[in-house]
Design an enzyme around this catalytic site. Sequence first.
Site, mmCIF file in Angstrom:
data_model
loop_
_atom_site.group_PDB
_atom_site.id
_atom_site.type_symbol
_atom_site.label_atom_id
_atom_site.label_comp_id
_atom_site.label_asym_id
_atom_site.label_seq_id
_atom_site.Cartn_x
_atom_site.Cartn_y
_atom_site.Cartn_z
ATOM 1 N N ASP A 1 19.522 18.397 24.408
ATOM 2 C CA ASP A 1 18.260 18.168 23.435
ATOM 3 C C ASP A 1 18.332 19.770 23.198
ATOM 4 O O ASP A 1 18.890 20.890 23.683
ATOM 5 C CB ASP A 1 17.081 17.661 23.897
ATOM 6 C CG ASP A 1 16.239 17.302 22.799
ATOM 7 O OD1 ASP A 1 16.295 17.813 21.605
ATOM 8 O OD2 ASP A 1 15.425 16.614 23.034
HETATM 9 C C1 BGC Z 1 14.263 16.558 19.684
HETATM 10 C C2 BGC Z 1 15.484 15.680 19.253
HETATM 11 C C3 BGC Z 1 16.030 16.262 18.165
HETATM 12 C C4 BGC Z 1 16.458 17.546 18.110
HETATM 13 C C5 BGC Z 1 16.694 18.191 16.853
HETATM 14 C C6 BGC Z 1 14.475 18.077 19.646
HETATM 15 O O1 BGC Z 1 13.071 18.608 19.563
HETATM 16 O O2 BGC Z 1 13.863 16.260 20.969
HETATM 17 O O3 BGC Z 1 15.101 14.254 19.345
HETATM 18 O O4 BGC Z 1 17.177 15.291 17.733
HETATM 19 O O5 BGC Z 1 14.938 18.402 18.341
HETATM 20 O O6 BGC Z 1 16.190 18.056 15.706
#
Ligand code: BGC
Length: 724
Positions: free
Chosen positions: A266
């Site tokens: 993530d």
């Molecule tokens: C989220 C993800 C997301 C990523 C990119 C993170 O803060 O937890 O689900 O895909 O950001 O935006």
Amino acid sequence: MKHSIFKLVSSLAILFAITSNCKIMGQTSQTDAAIYKKIDEQIKQMTLEEKVGMIHASSSFTSGGVKRLNIPELTMSDGPHGVRIEQGRHWDAGNVHVNDSGTYLPTGVCLASTWNPKLGYAYGSVLGSEANARGKDVILGPGINIIRTPLNGRNFEYQSEDPFLVSKMVVGYIRGVQDQGIAACAKHYLANNQETKRGSINVLMSERALREIYLPGFKAAVTEGGVYAVMGAYNKFRGEWCTENDYLVNKILKKELGFKGVLMSDWGAVHNTMEALWYGTDLEMGTDLGGVKYNKFFLGDTVITLVKKGIVDERLIDEKVKRILYVMYKTHKFDKRPVGSFSTKEHFATAKKVADEGIVLLKNNNNILPLNKNGIKSIALIGVNAARLQSEGGGSSQVRTKYEITPQEGLNRISGSSITISYSPGYEIMRNGTANKQLIEAAVEAAKKADVAIVVGGWAHGYNNYAWRDNAYDAEGIDKPNMDMPFGQNELIEAVVKANPKTIVVLMGGGPIDVSGWVDNIPAIVQAWYPGSEGGNALAEILFGQINPSGKLPMTFPKHLSENPAYALGQYPGDSVNVLYNDDIFVGYRYFDTYKVEPQFAFGHGLSYTKFSYSNMNVVPGNQSATVTLTVTNTGKVAGAEVVQVYVKDDVSTLKRPEKELKGFEKVFLKPGESKKVTIALGKDAFQYYNDIKGQWVLEPGKFTIMVGSSSRDIRATKGIEIR
Ligand code: BGC
């Protein structure tokens, strides 16, 4: 020492298992063998620096390519219910479509409420096609974490409290995306069941809870959906960060499930270079915030130094590059990809269909719904959510959409000139918002004058549609403070129904809300979730009976928050370090039914404007399996769809098992008077459980009870069988 030679051997063993494994996830041996041959050639030509450049982000939504060898960047986009579009290199470098906008699909929880896996596929196809049209390679979805507590800020993105339902819906979604030549990315692996302290907590759960509840969705994503990417969660699991977690990533995901794709972090979820290298992270994603340039990421320059010093074997980097290239081949980066499109009529029609089938009729006393167009002259429409756009709220899943029909617009359209619709907000969305007496009075006055009052409220994506970091409800990064109706909505609803007994309440949001104060006084309640671009039309058509509702709750609505098992048995939100999942396998209805707690609305519940009867139930046991047959008849006057649910109970077992567990379902569409025979096969999985004393799945032969019903609490027929 943690980073022992043993770890190298186990990581390399996975690499070789992958390269030699002939048939996983439906790919033919030739295809994969040919792909790996090309990949090996490419890797041979790459310098160490070029390889390392590929295993970390090169912008917020790309990972590095190798220009010299014509290896492009891999481009990604959020998210689970629409292609997220923003300007600039940060998001959409050089993309001619940056000024466009896409389709806002109903959020994950609404998709799950359809209980229609075919719609999962259609939904995925829209995402795949729109990603394609924008030159994206990976869609960062589906979000499939189990809904453990009603307060999780991301429940709206997720699907269900039940692993079987999640598994069925997720496979369609993934195939839909990937058949368009785009990679899906199942997230967040694993146990991102709360946003509170998501970046620091350590989740502790039993092996049984992992195997029976939290893992099955991801397992289905890999083994049935053939997903090309998985995103690690922010939290820790049993003391190790999820993205760099030897057990979760190396042992389970890659070795046991045979995952061949990329495990990406993530955004900003990697914490340690060595751990990420050893314990399974293939790609470190994130944004170069705070001056940390991409080459300074954990999987950046440090890796080059470590390899050069002989501390890290270069083959570990090769394995990661190999997986990234594999996804590139699968997403046609080196050949021709199908052409995509965005914001088409068909895409919006899919959004509409999902909303039509996902909106749930929770209560309908004396058939107050559907409204009769000729029988009413005026509607008092009340509530901020009636007129509010939801698409750009909630966090990383925000979508810039071409249009979003609000409930107000939907109702105006359907009523035409024959019905007058007044609008009053009734409450204000603001931090610590309490009842606003003036707004309530105005709403009451409007309700008094109208034939029907419709209050559209519930949760919302916080205070400000655009500044998601400031949100407090249904938003990434933050859980809801409690399950109470915010902004004085209880007072509003109580006052409105006093003024007009024909009051219908429509709830929006990502999950349960405490309606216990007024539920008995309100004749009709509809759960509309966040229903997407066409949501207002779908809702209006349901309220006026042009669409017969067929959605079913994918999670239990407790009466009070304290009755949710994460509170009653387990820990939530945990102390500052750990969250102990003492609720174990008793998540959702598994708890309510086993511990005999009356829910407000049961898992699987959802009403229709027609009635269905169940007859001729039969169960034929087979070899560690059974076949359930029954007849469902539409005994009412309008066409409708029923979700036939099959639950299994193990009558006697060594370890305690839930009172019932969903093991099969089918959505049946029936005209008035029509009957259909439904056949549902129950395999071995339907009867076994994970015995964590033995450390394996066990099927204990003996008596089982098979239940078929319209919800987990509306069982229509039961049969005892013996499984050998
Ligand atoms: C989220 C993800 C997301 C990523 C990119 C993170 O803060 O937890 O689900 O895909 O950001 O935006």
